[in-house]
Design an enzyme around this catalytic site. Structure first.
Site, PDB file in Angstrom:
ATOM      1  NE  ARG A  36      -4.578   3.357  29.334  1.00 40.55           N
ATOM      2  CZ  ARG A  36      -4.993   4.000  30.407  1.00 40.55           C
ATOM      3  NH1 ARG A  36      -5.865   3.414  31.224  1.00 40.55           N
ATOM      4  NH2 ARG A  36      -4.553   5.215  30.697  1.00 40.55           N
ATOM      5  CD  GLU A  39     -11.426   2.286  26.778  1.00 38.26           C
ATOM      6  OE1 GLU A  39     -11.313   3.490  27.087  1.00 38.26           O
ATOM      7  OE2 GLU A  39     -11.026   1.360  27.511  1.00 38.26           O
ATOM      8  CG  HIS A  47     -11.636   3.826  30.839  1.00 36.64           C
ATOM      9  ND1 HIS A  47     -10.701   3.877  29.824  1.00 36.64           N
ATOM     10  CD2 HIS A  47     -10.910   3.864  31.990  1.00 36.64           C
ATOM     11  CE1 HIS A  47      -9.490   3.950  30.333  1.00 36.64           C
ATOM     12  NE2 HIS A  47      -9.588   3.937  31.651  1.00 36.64           N
TER      13      HIS A  47
END
Length: 317
Positions: free
Chosen positions: A236, A265, A284
């Site tokens: 994360r 993000e 990601h």
């Protein structure tokens, strides 16, 4: 048949390659590509279960859900996007899907480490610029073995342990920081965070994002690292304080970073990390292999089937 609304299926079935037949056999499915936060309650009307993927479900959103909703299934491992306390107070069960991306995230973490050790990103950039000096002269970029180097793993859960397994097969030494200790072999041992940061040549983060781990890696921690060390984050983004990382990279306090996750993000287009030659950025993608996403659907179906049978699994609240 119970009703299930998938509120943002494009987050995990964006290519239409996933098979939902098992889920359709046990529930009536409504699908939405994306759902604005203000429309969650409306689309949950008359639904028994809602499926979300990294969709913000705040206390206010939970309070607005209709009484028919009894389960929120997060289509992923992390569930910090859902106010689980508010859900519990409303009698709504929240479950997640652990384990579906263990191999794919570990694979990416190792791939990023190998890219950093061989300066592959830099070499590709040189070719795109028409610079062929690596082919006509001595090698112009750093190129290192990973064998014999120390990998520091922050968080030795399922993914962290898979990374350790591969690293040991590559001949690395491993230090890991976790609340639990494991018997992982003679070349892997538990260490406190300070020792791990000071001794590691590569650091790979595999911790969940919690109040305790947010900004766990800040300037003080970055200064503990070797100047030759690299940090890799496939967990994360907010576990690393990004503003401090940018300074550390600019000032050469560490050698580089590989980031599959960012503090915000998607990151802003003008984020300085995009332009840094000692940084690898990916959007990601650790969990996004086709195989991992199909496992996600299968495990999500198991969650829902078990809940409907009165034996809920993977409950997080």
């Amino acid at each position: 048949m119970k009703k299930v609304a998938i509120l943002n299926y494009m987050k995990f079935n964006y290519d239409g390659k996933l098979d939902f037949s098992a889920l359709r056999s046990i529930a009536q499915i409504s699908e939405y590509e994306f759902t604005p936060i203000e429309d969650i309650a409306k689309r949950a009307q008359d639904q028994d279960i809602i499926i979300t993927k990294e969709l913000s479900v705040s206390a206010e959103v939970v309070a607005a859900l209709p009484g028919t909703v009894k389960l929120i299934c997060e289509a992923g491992t992390g569930y910090n996007n859902i106010d689980i306390k508010a859900a519990r107070e409303r009698g709504i069960t929240v479950c997640n899907v652990p384990g579906y991306s263990t191999y794919s995230v570990a694979q990416l973490a190792i791939a990023l480490m190998l890219n950093l050790s061989s300066s592959i990103q830099k070499q590709i950039s040189m070719l795109k610029q028409g610079n062929y000096e690596n082919f006509t002269k001595f090698l112009q970029v750093p190129h290192h073995d990973v064998g014999g180097k120390i990998l520091g793993v922050i968080g030795a859960g399922a993914i962290g342990r898979q990374v350790i397994k591969v690293a040991l097969a590559l001949g690395m030494k491993v230090l890991y920081y976790d609340v639990q200790t494991y018997n992982l072999g003679e070349d892997a041992r538990s260490a406190d965070l300070e020792e791990l940061l000071k001794e590691s040549d590569f650091i790979s983060i595999h911790s969940p994002l919690t109040d305790k781990t947010k900004h766990l890696i800040d300037m003080n921690k970055l200064k503990m690292m070797k100047k030759s060390a690299f940090i890799i984050n496939t967990s994360r983004g907010a576990i690393i304080k990004e503003s401090d990382l940018i300074i550390a990279l600019k000032e050469g306090l560490i050698a580089g970073a590989a980031l599959d996750v960012q503090e915000v993000e998607p990151p802003a287009i003008d984020n300085p990390l995009f332009a840094m030659e000692n940084v690898i950025m990916t959007p990601h993608i650790g969990w996004q292999t086709v195989e991992a996403r199909q496992r996600l659907v299968e495990k999500m179906t198991e969650n829902i089937k078990s809940f409907l049978e009165g034996r809920p699994i993977n409950v997080v609240n």
